[in-house]
Design an enzyme around this catalytic site. Structure first.
Site, PDB file in Angstrom:
ATOM      1  N   GLU A  35       0.867  -1.181   0.000  1.00 12.43           N
ATOM      2  CA  GLU A  35       0.000   0.000   0.000  1.00 12.43           C
ATOM      3  C   GLU A  35       0.905   1.234   0.000  1.00 12.43           C
ATOM      4  O   GLU A  35       1.822   1.313   0.815  1.00 12.43           O
ATOM      5  CB  GLU A  35      -0.887   0.004   1.237  1.00 12.43           C
ATOM      6  CG  GLU A  35      -1.834  -1.168   1.344  1.00 12.43           C
ATOM      7  CD  GLU A  35      -2.601  -1.140   2.658  1.00 12.43           C
ATOM      8  OE1 GLU A  35      -3.395  -0.198   2.856  1.00 12.43           O
ATOM      9  OE2 GLU A  35      -2.384  -2.035   3.491  1.00 12.43           O
ATOM     10  N   ARG A 261       4.949 -13.470   9.788  1.00 17.23           N
ATOM     11  CA  ARG A 261       5.553 -12.160   9.597  1.00 17.23           C
ATOM     12  C   ARG A 261       6.784 -12.013  10.490  1.00 17.23           C
ATOM     13  O   ARG A 261       7.000 -12.788  11.421  1.00 17.23           O
ATOM     14  CB  ARG A 261       4.541 -11.049   9.907  1.00 17.23           C
ATOM     15  CG  ARG A 261       4.085 -11.011  11.343  1.00 17.23           C
ATOM     16  CD  ARG A 261       3.084  -9.896  11.588  1.00 17.23           C
ATOM     17  NE  ARG A 261       3.715  -8.603  11.403  1.00 17.23           N
ATOM     18  CZ  ARG A 261       3.037  -7.451  11.376  1.00 17.23           C
ATOM     19  NH1 ARG A 261       1.724  -7.443  11.489  1.00 17.23           N
ATOM     20  NH2 ARG A 261       3.671  -6.315  11.233  1.00 17.23           N
ATOM     21  N   LYS A 271       2.791   0.662  10.482  1.00 13.92           N
ATOM     22  CA  LYS A 271       2.906   1.888   9.685  1.00 13.92           C
ATOM     23  C   LYS A 271       2.239   3.068  10.380  1.00 13.92           C
ATOM     24  O   LYS A 271       2.741   4.192  10.324  1.00 13.92           O
ATOM     25  CB  LYS A 271       2.260   1.686   8.308  1.00 13.92           C
ATOM     26  CG  LYS A 271       3.182   1.100   7.259  1.00 13.92           C
ATOM     27  CD  LYS A 271       2.496   1.204   5.905  1.00 13.92           C
ATOM     28  CE  LYS A 271       3.321   0.523   4.825  1.00 13.92           C
ATOM     29  NZ  LYS A 271       2.622   0.563   3.523  1.00 13.92           N
TER      30      LYS A 271
END
Length: 559
Positions: A35, A261, A271
């Site tokens: 993104e 992850r 983020k």
């Protein structure tokens, strides 16, 4: 324990290899779909290395596609930074840079298709009502009162949403799946929301934007992606990913595979929280060397090879392995720079030394190896004269017995030069040591002194020829292993007040030629990188990448 001689686990690589050898897949096509709402961080580096690395190793290709479905949070600057980071890491994407927005027309047509099939409807519930109607993990949801609208009404409302007739949150388009499903993601998920926002790629064309879940799988299908590789938090979304592929006339059916992850201690990779650090000016932008962003690590002095090595070391598994020791990351860069960084001397906290038995006009120049184990690196010239600087930490007035550096009446060797003895200590009115008067034993250049043993060796810089520079000593931004673990405590309370210490240092003359991103081992001090962004034109600024001590190497030896 994984080490550099044992291949790290990578179940996806093994699985894909088996599929290719078994003929289920002829050519692997992966994608990296960030993104564009912030800079990439070390967790993204793991995904980049996995997706691009698989394509390289298996003779396939990897696409770079921006998941640009939320224009309110996206910027062209983020797109540019992400492209630069992927390229800097050493990877090339197949074909042009792609955007989910490239497929907005097709996605809209597919939304209309679902409506015509009786599998989507326009809902007037508010966001709070939608949450209430969805139910909980232990209780089923209940259908919206607008769920049974006619196909004609839904198509008309969707088109009016598209052209901007309604305000934000007035209506949404939802899939009609199963409000009683034990998987909440299947309880009539939202496909489109109204957003009156200008898009960086499509401008004002659209007033509605698709959700991530509706966009992702279909974009994969359009591009012919064979393996949609994502982190474990998307495992519960896989049934929805597959529902869309099974209920739409897509040209291909990619397969989603999840992996664990990266969770790195003393590090945040949210983020939203990283953006807060930037917005509140707690750090100096997304590429602050304390940030876990790829651009921040690059500015600190990490090499692309070291980040790729780290990602290979930690491996790829489905099981959440907990926190990864940040010492693994520093080991990767330290071992790279140990082999490849030229040496230099730099005094971080200068203490003046006057060599009383050296003439004022005396000067020697030593040819010193650029690297002790690299004959291919050029030598450097190190001038020596009457006045020089050593580091304040290399002198102690009341030294304990095992202090092998300089003290009154004691001797040390100057690196690559003579043995000197401290004869006199000069102090200012405040009682602070400001100068040492020392004498040189001229019979010790390249050999030990007669009849005595000198254990200490200190680095130094000529006072006449030394180069002034700013040196920034970076440390972990947070003082605890998991800064956001305690939901009742603001993660900002764990900030390390010593994460940046600035020194006005003096370096040897060879450092004057350094250009941005040149890396050096400052002897006895650590590894440093010339900053990409200088404070003032012509000013030398060096960032500490990592110290000399390698705790992970010792852990591996014990393991």
């Amino acid at each position: 324990m994984t080490n550099e001689t044992t291949p790290a686990p990578n179940f996806i690589r093994n699985q894909v290899r088996d599929e290719i050898e078994g003929g289920q897949v002829t050519k692997i096509v992966t994608r990296f779909p960030p993104e564009p709402n912030g800079f990439l961080h070390i967790g993204h580096a793991k995904s980049i290395c996995l997706n691009f690395g698989l394509a390289e190793q298996m003779g396939g290709e990897c696409h770079l596609r921006f998941d640009d479905t939320n224009p309110a949070k996206e910027e062209q600057a983020y797109i540019d930074a992400i492209k630069e980071d992927v390229s800097w890491l050493g990877f090339s994407w197949a074909g042009p840079v792609r955007f989910a927005s490239d497929y907005f027309d097709q996605l809209y047509a597919w939304a209309q298709h679902l409506i015509r099939e009786g599998k989507a409807y326009v809902d007037d519930l508010t966001p709070d009502e939608i949450r209430e109607y969805r139910g909980t993990l232990t209780a089923p949801g209940k259908p919206s009162p607008y769920r049974e609208r006619s196909v004609e009404e839904n198509l008309d409302l969707l088109e009016r949403m598209r052209v901007g007739e309604f305000g934000e949150s007035e209506k949404v388009l939802r899939a009609k799946i199963d409000m009683a499903s034990p998987n909440i993601n299947l309880r009539d998920p939202i496909l489109y929301r109204i957003r009156h926002a200008n898009h960086h790629q499509t401008g004002d064309k659209w007033k509605i934007y698709p959700s991530y879940d509706f966009t992702h799988g279909q974009s994969d299908a359009i591009e012919g992606i064979t393996h949609s590789i994502c982190t474990l938090e998307f495992e519960d979304h896989r049934p929805l990913y597959e529902w869309f592929l099974n209920n739409l006339p897509v040209p291909a059916k990619p397969r989603q595979i999840e992996f664990a992850r990266l969770n790195l201690d003393y590090t945040l990779t949210s983020k939203r929280k990283l953006k807060l650090l930037v917005d509140e000016q707690i750090v100096d932008g997304w590429d602050d060397p304390r940030m876990p962003t790829i651009s921040g690590m690059r500015r600190r002095g990490y090499t692309a090879a070291s980040i790729r090595k780290f990602c290979e070391m930690i491996g790829v598994t489905r099981a959440d392995g907990g926190l990864v020791d940040i010492a693994m990351l520093t080991h990767a860069i330290r071992s790279d720079l140990e082999d490849n960084a030229p040496r230099a001397m730099c005094v971080l906290k200068p203490l003046k030394v006057v060599l009383t038995n050296v003439a004022e006009d005396h000067e020697e120049v030593y040819d010193v190896p650029g690297h002790p184990a690299r004959d291919d690196m050029p030598t450097r010239k190190v001038p020596f004269g009457r006045e020089l600087y050593i580091d304040q930490d290399d002198f102690m007035e009341d030294a304990p017995k095992k202090f092998f550096r300089l003290a009154p009446g004691k001797e040390v060797r100057l690196r690559n030069s003579y043995v000197i003895r401290c004869d006199e200590v000069i102090k200012n009115d405040a009682g602070e040591v400001v100068e040492l008067r020392c004498s040189v034993d001229f019979d010790t250049l390249g050999k030990n002194p007669e009849g005595r043993k000198v254990k200490g060796v200190v680095h130094w810089v000529s006072a006449t020829h030394g180069v002034p520079m700013e040196v920034r000593l970076y440390d972990n931004l947070f003082m605890v292993e998991q800064p956001d673990r305690d939901k009742d405590v603001d993660f900002l309370e764990h900030l390390n007040p010593e994460s940046l210490v600035i020194c006005q240092a003096i370096g040897e003359p060879s450092l004057a030629k350094a250009v941005p991103e040149d890396r050096f081992q400052f002897e006895r001090m650590g590894y440093f990188c010339a900053d990409r962004h200088l404070s003032k034109p012509g000013q030398l600024v060096f960032n500490r990448t990592v110290g000399l001590k390698d705790s992970w190497a010792k852990i591996k030896q014990k393991g």
